[in-house]
Enzyme design. Structure first.
Site, short mmCIF file in Angstrom:
data_model
loop_
_atom_site.label_atom_id
_atom_site.label_comp_id
_atom_site.label_asym_id
_atom_site.label_seq_id
_atom_site.Cartn_x
_atom_site.Cartn_y
_atom_site.Cartn_z
N ASP A 1 -13.72 8.52 -7.42
CA ASP A 1 -12.42 7.83 -7.17
C ASP A 1 -11.04 8.31 -7.37
OD1 ASP A 1 -11.33 4.86 -6.93
OD2 ASP A 1 -10.35 6.22 -9.67
N LYS B 1 -8.20 8.98 -4.18
CA LYS B 1 -6.64 8.55 -4.15
C LYS B 1 -6.06 9.98 -4.34
CE LYS B 1 -7.59 4.88 -7.67
NZ LYS B 1 -7.86 4.49 -9.04
N1 HSE Z 1 -11.28 2.29 -11.02
C1 HSE Z 1 -9.36 2.89 -11.32
C2 HSE Z 1 -9.58 3.25 -12.59
C3 HSE Z 1 -8.84 1.51 -11.21
O1 HSE Z 1 -11.51 2.82 -13.56
O2 HSE Z 1 -8.20 3.49 -12.40
C4 HSE Z 1 -8.59 1.57 -9.85
O3 HSE Z 1 -8.50 2.47 -9.19
#
Ligand code: HSE
Length: 434
Positions: free
Chosen positions: A200, A204
């Site tokens: 994730d 980003k």
């Molecule tokens: N799953 C992400 C986090 C939030 O834990 O920061 C959404 O981008």
């Protein structure tokens, strides 16, 4: 007053948060745009009715009904994932709608198709909520920092991973236990892989690098390591070295090549990023004119993320009102100036390292390890050994001076192959403050 109609696909946490923001802030948004922004339709396959305050809003299970509705001006995609999200977004663009999305996985993987289709069709794509939740990071990069060459991006961009590391640090609880607790509280995803394995965060970082440097990059181009191997003992040693362990996204712009990596990092206590705790995010930019800028806030959550999506909607509404759609390029650079850039191979990275070697407590072990490091050109800064021989293998912890990743990989392969070494060595890169 001109009215702009919005359709939301996906009425989960962020979708329902957005609906509440639009309702609660209706008058404020009107005063700031001269436009009435009205939520007109919601598409969601999981719900059969909307909360009573949205009585005038149509609910459908069929996203196409919303995408093909000639009265809808802006389609907001909040279902996440690649498909069917990409089809919905591409169809919305093809039917001349502006699109707003919070979908970082989609943009970091399929962004080129989406932005190119939107540019040809003359519609806008807003994605403020895709990085840093409620923090206005995209707008800062696109507008506030537009007069800068971005020299570096560094940040804590995943709240779940930061929450886990913070509780491990403050309460000494093992990784698996904090994760389970976070899941029980509904905080971490049922499948937390993307959060804890750094994916994730890489999504980003890819979005920010595209905008900061005007380059094509996907998360697959970013060297990524997560936090699942970190043990309370590493956090304890970090404390002894005056550091905290954080999952960082790091990118440096070296002109002809750029660094891009996501990994657990030893951050000196004196650095601002060491002080970002719990589920908070912080993104640090270095611009050649402005110097250092730190943006801090909630990286997730219903109302915070809803506020970021609403900001995109208002931007589009303002542009429609003033006849200036496309005034600010979605990716900051005009499409013809977004090109290929070389990504620094990870093997060329040079930094200081922390190693935790699990070895039998026998005479000569330390000198064998030191010999391997020395042959690979790695200089030791300090060594700590903890544990008792009677209890089995012990932790031998080392900090190195600056070494290259290629020499570290070669040395650790040799060390881990020794009979006296009982488990793979844990390696954590140290953040060097310039
Ligand atoms: N799953 C992400 C986090 C939030 O834990 O920061 C959404 O981008």
């Amino acid at each position: 007053m001109k009215e702009i109609r919005v359709g939301i696909i996906g009425f989960g946490t962020v979708g329902s948060g957005l609906a509440e923001v639009l309702l609660e802030q209706q008058q404020r948004l009107e005063k700031r745009s001269g436009i009435s922004v009205r939520l007109s339709k919601v598409a969601d396959i999981h719900i059969s009715e909307l909360p009573p305050q949205f009585a005038g809003v149509t609910l459908t299970k069929d996203a196409a009904e919303l995408i093909n509705d000639p009265d809808i001006d802006i389609v907001v995609e909040l279902i996440g994932g690649i498909e069917p999200a990409k089809t919905f977004v591409m169809d919305a663009i093809a039917s001349g709608k502006h699109v707003v999305t919070a979908n970082k996985a989609l943009l970091s993987q399929e962004g080129q198709d989406i932005f190119s289709a939107a540019s040809k069709k003359g519609v806008e794509v807003g994605f403020e909520a895709s990085v840093g939740g409620g923090i206005p990071v995209i707008k800062s990069l696109k507008e506030g920092l537009v007069a800068n060459k971005i020299l570096a991006i560094m940040g804590i961009m995943n709240g779940t991973a930061n929450y886990i590391l913070t509780r491990m640090t403050d309460e000494g609880i093992p990784f698996a236990e904090v994760l389970k607790d976070a899941q029980e509280q509904g905080f971490a995803e049922a499948d937390p892989t993307y959060d804890i394995e750094g994916i994730d965060t890489a999504h980003k970082l890819a979005i920010l690098m595209t905008m900061a440097y005007g380059m094509n990059i996907t998360h697959n181009d970013i060297a990524t390591e997560g936090i699942s191997q970190i043990k309370p003992v590493d956090i304890e040693f970090a404390r002894e070295f005056g550091c905290r362990i954080k999952l960082l996204a790091i990118s440096h712009n070296h002109g002809d090549h750029v660094e891009a990596r996501v990994h657990p990092t030893m951050v000196p206590d004196s650095h601002l990023l060491a002080k970002i705790d719990g589920a908070f995010n912080a993104i640090h930019f270095t611009g050649d004119m402005v110097g250092n800028v730190l943006l801090y806030g909630l990286g997730a959550g219903k109302m915070a993320t809803g506020s970021a999506v609403a900001a995109d909607i208002l931007d589009i509404a303002r542009d429609i009102r003033s006849g200036s759609v496309g005034r600010v390029p979605s990716l900051s650079y005009l499409p013809e100036y977004i090109g290929e850039r070389k990504i620094t191979p990870m093997s060329e990275l040079a930094c200081a390292y922390y190693f935790r070697i699990t070895a039998n407590d026998e005479p000569g072990v330390l000198s064998t390890i030191a010999g391997i490091l020395s042959r690979n050109g790695i200089s030791i800064e300090s060594v700590i050994q903890k544990g008792r021989k009677e209890l089995g293998p012990v932790s031998v912890v080392m900090r190195t001076h600056t070494a290259t990743e290629s020499s570290v990989s070669a040395a650790l392969s040799e060390i881990d192959a020794l009979d006296v070494v009982a488990a793979p060595t844990i390696k954590i890169r140290m953040l060097e403050i310039e």
